[in-house]
Every structure is written in structure tokens, then in C-alpha cells.
Design a protein around this motif. Structure first.
Motif, mmCIF file in Angstrom:
data_model
loop_
_atom_site.group_PDB
_atom_site.id
_atom_site.type_symbol
_atom_site.label_atom_id
_atom_site.label_comp_id
_atom_site.label_asym_id
_atom_site.label_seq_id
_atom_site.Cartn_x
_atom_site.Cartn_y
_atom_site.Cartn_z
ATOM 1 N N THR A 50 0.884 -1.379 0.062
ATOM 2 C CA THR A 50 0.024 -0.119 -0.097
ATOM 3 C C THR A 50 0.861 1.265 -0.142
ATOM 4 O O THR A 50 0.345 2.559 -0.087
ATOM 5 C CB THR A 50 -0.949 0.039 1.338
ATOM 6 O OG1 THR A 50 -0.254 -0.020 2.539
ATOM 7 C CG2 THR A 50 -1.896 -1.239 1.396
ATOM 8 N N LEU A 51 2.234 0.920 0.118
ATOM 9 C CA LEU A 51 3.094 2.329 0.070
ATOM 10 C C LEU A 51 3.521 2.666 -1.176
ATOM 11 O O LEU A 51 4.397 3.537 -1.217
ATOM 12 C CB LEU A 51 4.362 1.835 1.029
ATOM 13 C CG LEU A 51 3.908 1.290 2.374
ATOM 14 C CD1 LEU A 51 5.388 1.292 3.171
ATOM 15 C CD2 LEU A 51 3.005 2.559 3.004
ATOM 16 N N ILE A 52 3.058 1.994 -2.284
ATOM 17 C CA ILE A 52 3.583 2.299 -3.792
ATOM 18 C C ILE A 52 2.442 2.983 -4.648
ATOM 19 O O ILE A 52 1.491 2.092 -4.573
ATOM 20 C CB ILE A 52 4.407 1.056 -4.336
ATOM 21 C CG1 ILE A 52 5.508 0.639 -3.418
ATOM 22 C CG2 ILE A 52 4.830 1.434 -5.754
ATOM 23 C CD1 ILE A 52 6.201 -0.479 -3.685
ATOM 24 N N GLY A 53 2.681 3.770 -5.348
ATOM 25 C CA GLY A 53 1.827 4.239 -6.542
ATOM 26 C C GLY A 53 2.302 4.408 -7.767
ATOM 27 O O GLY A 53 3.562 4.118 -7.856
ATOM 28 N N PRO A 54 1.550 4.459 -8.915
ATOM 29 C CA PRO A 54 2.020 4.563 -10.094
ATOM 30 C C PRO A 54 2.969 5.635 -10.574
ATOM 31 O O PRO A 54 4.374 5.385 -11.070
ATOM 32 C CB PRO A 54 0.843 4.533 -11.070
ATOM 33 C CG PRO A 54 -0.294 4.190 -10.237
ATOM 34 C CD PRO A 54 0.156 4.511 -8.762
ATOM 35 N N LEU A 94 11.084 -3.727 -20.728
ATOM 36 C CA LEU A 94 11.189 -3.714 -19.079
ATOM 37 C C LEU A 94 10.287 -4.779 -18.694
ATOM 38 O O LEU A 94 9.133 -4.856 -19.207
ATOM 39 C CB LEU A 94 10.740 -2.296 -18.663
ATOM 40 C CG LEU A 94 10.590 -2.316 -17.399
ATOM 41 C CD1 LEU A 94 11.717 -2.381 -16.395
ATOM 42 C CD2 LEU A 94 9.817 -0.833 -16.858
ATOM 43 N N VAL A 95 10.560 -5.452 -17.573
ATOM 44 C CA VAL A 95 9.850 -6.756 -17.061
ATOM 45 C C VAL A 95 9.561 -6.018 -15.512
ATOM 46 O O VAL A 95 10.654 -6.017 -14.885
ATOM 47 C CB VAL A 95 10.267 -7.893 -17.373
ATOM 48 C CG1 VAL A 95 9.287 -8.940 -16.509
ATOM 49 C CG2 VAL A 95 10.554 -8.413 -18.785
ATOM 50 N N ILE A 96 8.462 -6.018 -15.239
ATOM 51 C CA ILE A 96 8.141 -5.635 -13.700
ATOM 52 C C ILE A 96 7.798 -6.854 -13.019
ATOM 53 O O ILE A 96 6.594 -7.384 -13.330
ATOM 54 C CB ILE A 96 7.220 -4.497 -13.679
ATOM 55 C CG1 ILE A 96 7.687 -3.364 -14.297
ATOM 56 C CG2 ILE A 96 7.011 -4.154 -12.120
ATOM 57 C CD1 ILE A 96 6.894 -2.100 -14.177
ATOM 58 N N GLY A 97 8.436 -7.629 -12.327
ATOM 59 C CA GLY A 97 7.922 -8.864 -11.730
ATOM 60 C C GLY A 97 6.961 -8.375 -10.474
ATOM 61 O O GLY A 97 7.124 -7.393 -9.749
ATOM 62 N N GLY A 98 6.379 -9.541 -10.023
ATOM 63 C CA GLY A 98 5.552 -9.519 -8.713
ATOM 64 C C GLY A 98 3.840 -9.282 -8.612
ATOM 65 O O GLY A 98 3.697 -8.296 -9.118
ATOM 66 N N ASN A 99 3.151 -10.182 -8.662
ATOM 67 C CA ASN A 99 1.685 -9.945 -8.850
ATOM 68 C C ASN A 99 1.204 -9.065 -7.797
ATOM 69 O O ASN A 99 0.107 -8.486 -8.060
ATOM 70 C CB ASN A 99 1.025 -11.612 -8.867
ATOM 71 C CG ASN A 99 1.440 -12.231 -10.131
ATOM 72 O OD1 ASN A 99 2.587 -12.856 -10.120
ATOM 73 N ND2 ASN A 99 0.404 -12.230 -11.155
ATOM 74 N N ALA A 107 1.486 -2.081 -10.322
ATOM 75 C CA ALA A 107 2.286 -1.712 -11.357
ATOM 76 C C ALA A 107 1.450 -1.423 -12.583
ATOM 77 O O ALA A 107 2.152 -0.652 -13.480
ATOM 78 C CB ALA A 107 3.368 -2.694 -11.699
ATOM 79 N N VAL A 108 0.269 -1.962 -12.741
ATOM 80 C CA VAL A 108 -0.284 -1.817 -14.201
ATOM 81 C C VAL A 108 -0.452 -0.252 -14.316
ATOM 82 O O VAL A 108 -0.533 -0.055 -15.829
ATOM 83 C CB VAL A 108 -1.422 -2.725 -14.273
ATOM 84 C CG1 VAL A 108 -1.311 -4.220 -14.246
ATOM 85 C CG2 VAL A 108 -2.435 -2.351 -13.448
ATOM 86 N N GLY A 109 -0.882 0.586 -13.650
ATOM 87 C CA GLY A 109 -1.322 1.776 -13.733
ATOM 88 C C GLY A 109 -0.221 2.633 -14.294
ATOM 89 O O GLY A 109 -0.543 3.667 -14.902
ATOM 90 N N ALA A 110 1.112 2.372 -13.949
ATOM 91 C CA ALA A 110 2.239 3.010 -14.548
ATOM 92 C C ALA A 110 2.721 2.262 -16.296
ATOM 93 O O ALA A 110 3.842 3.046 -16.688
ATOM 94 C CB ALA A 110 3.500 2.852 -14.003
ATOM 95 N N ILE A 111 2.062 1.496 -16.714
ATOM 96 C CA ILE A 111 2.651 0.680 -17.747
ATOM 97 C C ILE A 111 2.607 1.753 -18.922
ATOM 98 O O ILE A 111 3.585 1.926 -19.787
ATOM 99 C CB ILE A 111 1.747 -0.524 -18.048
ATOM 100 C CG1 ILE A 111 2.098 -1.638 -17.290
ATOM 101 C CG2 ILE A 111 2.033 -0.901 -19.716
ATOM 102 C CD1 ILE A 111 1.243 -2.987 -17.419
ATOM 103 N N GLY A 112 1.555 2.475 -19.314
ATOM 104 C CA GLY A 112 1.591 3.180 -20.504
ATOM 105 C C GLY A 112 2.397 4.527 -20.207
ATOM 106 O O GLY A 112 2.815 4.748 -21.209
ATOM 107 N N ALA A 113 2.459 5.038 -19.126
ATOM 108 C CA ALA A 113 3.660 5.973 -18.933
ATOM 109 C C ALA A 113 4.904 5.639 -19.102
ATOM 110 O O ALA A 113 5.781 6.461 -19.591
ATOM 111 C CB ALA A 113 3.383 6.956 -17.424
ATOM 112 N N LEU A 114 5.128 4.844 -18.422
ATOM 113 C CA LEU A 114 6.469 4.092 -18.628
ATOM 114 C C LEU A 114 6.757 3.644 -20.332
ATOM 115 O O LEU A 114 7.824 3.974 -20.667
ATOM 116 C CB LEU A 114 6.799 2.908 -17.825
ATOM 117 C CG LEU A 114 7.082 2.874 -16.463
ATOM 118 C CD1 LEU A 114 6.803 1.765 -15.689
ATOM 119 C CD2 LEU A 114 8.504 3.732 -16.262
ATOM 120 N N GLU A 115 5.820 3.193 -20.987
ATOM 121 C CA GLU A 115 6.209 3.112 -22.429
ATOM 122 C C GLU A 115 6.281 4.273 -23.214
ATOM 123 O O GLU A 115 7.162 4.141 -24.075
ATOM 124 C CB GLU A 115 4.992 1.920 -22.943
ATOM 125 C CG GLU A 115 5.065 0.765 -22.599
ATOM 126 C CD GLU A 115 4.108 -0.171 -23.193
ATOM 127 O OE1 GLU A 115 4.366 -1.404 -23.463
ATOM 128 O OE2 GLU A 115 3.223 0.368 -24.163
#
Length: 256
Positions: free
Chosen positions: A178-182, A200-205, A209-217
Motif C-alpha cells: 500500500t506504500l507504492i503508487g504508479p 522492461l519486465v516488472i515482476g511481482g503479482n 504496477a499496471v497503472g504505470a505501464i502506459g506512462a513508462l512505455e
């Protein structure tokens, strides 16, 4: 006059997740179109306590045990009795510990317990996605609760699958779901991905993380894969369903 009631779906997917983890189903529901049903079975995971509490560093013994009988096998058998078209194993770190061969044996075993339903797993899905995207050299970022040993095992997993790993490390953000946001994830990850990495591969279910995918791409100009993203993609494919209806969560879903 009639309100949506969740029955009119084109496909139903089963999810196997740690008993106290709401991360996988939260992200999967966010990404999945409304006509994809998601049905979750909880599997005992000794490293999580009430309310999803975890130690700052994930111990290896319960990680390995999560992928072993009887807990996950019994959950898969019960879930397969529901009208689901495929089952998704929403856990990353066990594959790091048991390796690609062990993960393959686990999937075969769970498939038998699931009465022949297709069963997909996170890391195997990431490997398939990287091959579809044509990426041979990757950067790997894992959750803060993965220590260097577990992160090194993750590097070894992808190297065993034939990939070159240009960077691999646990994320340096605070250790807690709960301490991490996009925004914080994007800002920590983006400057650390080397130019040599093709994806880039982000591990850990359980890693938000999915909220940051578009911005990271957009920032990196390269494909970004996360654990729950590739799991949904693989589960839809295994169920014979279209993946193109998922928008905003990475170029993977747009790939033919």
C-alpha cells in the motif's frame, strides 16, 4: 430497465492467488473488459498475515511451498469445477525459486488437477510475451520485498529462458503493497532502465504496477510488461478469447 448483473460475459477466467493478497485480482479487474469474468480461489501463503501484512523481505521457504501440493493443487481442482475457460497462477516468486523447468512441471500437475483446463503462470507468460514482442534483452525490476537473492534468482530464470538481462534489481521504494503508487514507480524505474534493454519486465503479482505501464512505455519508448498484465494476456489466449479489447495497459495487447 434491467441492470448489468455480471452474468453476460464472453469468457470466465479462474485466478489462483495468495490468501491475503488483493493485488492480482485488483489489477486484473482494472484491465479486463467488462465482458471478461474473473473468479478467484485463495491459496494459503505462509508469508502473509491478516490484512495482507508481510515482512519487509520475503523469505524463500514459503515462496517455494506456495507452488507445491496440497494447497494450490486443491484450489485448482475446486476452481476448475466452476465454468471457467482457463486458470491463471498469480504468483511470480515461486517460478524464480523453482526455475523454468520446475514451473513447467507445476503447470502440468495443476492442469491434471484442473481436469485438463489450460493453466498459465506469470513468468512463463512473460517469456511468451517477450518472444512475441521480439525482445531478447531485458531490464527486470522486482518488488521492494524481494531481496537480492530472490532478484538474482529472477535474473537466472530469464537467462535460463535465453534472454540477456541488462539490469535486475528490487525496486528501491518502501517495502509494502500500500506504500507504492504508479507515479512513484514510474519515477524510480524510468531512469534505471539501460538503453540496451529492449523491454522492461516488472515482476511481482502483488506489486502495484499496471497503472504505470502506459506512462513508462511513453517515457522509455519500449514495451513494458508487468506480472498481472502478462497473466491476463496469457489467460485470454489460453481461453481462446481476443486480447485486443484491453486498452491502455501496454502495447502487448495491441500486438497481433
Amino acid at each position: 430497465m434491467w441492470q448489468p448483473d455480471g452474468w453476460d460475459v464472453r469468457v470466465r477466467l479462474g485466478i489462483l492467488t495468495p490468501h491475503a493478497d488483493v493485488g492480482p485480482e485488483s489489477e486484473l479487474r482494472a484491465m479486463a473488459p467488462p465482458d471478461v469474468g474473473l473468479h478467484t480461489a485463495r491459496v494459503p501463503f505462509a508469508a502473509m498475515g491478516r490484512g495482507g501484512a508481510m515482512d519487509p523481505v520475503l523469505p524463500l521457504a514459503p515462496v517455494r511451498a506456495f507452488a507445491e501440493p496440497p494447497g494450490v493443487d486443491e484450489a485448482a481442482a475446486l476452481l476448475a469445477a466452476a465454468p471457467v475457460a482457463a486458470i491463471a497462477f498469480a504468483f511470480t516468486s515461486s517460478a524464480y525459486v523453482i526455475g523454468p523447468r520446475g514451473e513447467g512441471h507445476m503447470l502440468a500437475r495443476l492442469g491434471e488437477r484442473a481436469h485438463g483446463l489450460p493453466v498459465v503462470a506469470t513468468c512463463a507468460a512473460a517469456v511468451e510475451a517477450l518472444r512475441v514482442l521480439g525482445a531478447g534483452r531485458i531490464a527486470l525490476v522486482d518488488p521492494p520485498w524481494f531481496d537480492d537473492t530472490l532478484s538474482d534468482l529472477g535474473r537466472g530464470y530469464y537467462e535460463d529462458c535465453g534472454f540477456e538481462v541488462a539490469y535486475a534489481a528490487p525496486c528501491g521504494l518502501p517495502s509494502g503493497q500500500t506504500l507504492i503508487g504508479p507515479a512513484a514507480l514510474h519515477d524510480w524505474v524510468a531512469p534505471r532502465v539501460p538503453d540496451a534493454a529492449e523491454a522492461l519486465v516488472i515482476g511481482g503479482n502483488g506489486f502495484r504496477a499496471v497503472g504505470a505501464i502506459g506512462a513508462l512505455e511513453a517515457t522509455l519508448g519500449r514495451p513494458v510488461l508487468s506480472a498481472n498484465q502478462v497473466l491476463l494476456w496469457a489467460a485470454l489466449r489460453a481461453a481462446g478469447a481476443e486480447t485486443g479489447g484491453v486498452a491502455g495497459y501496454g502495447r502487448l495487447f495491441a500486438h497481433p
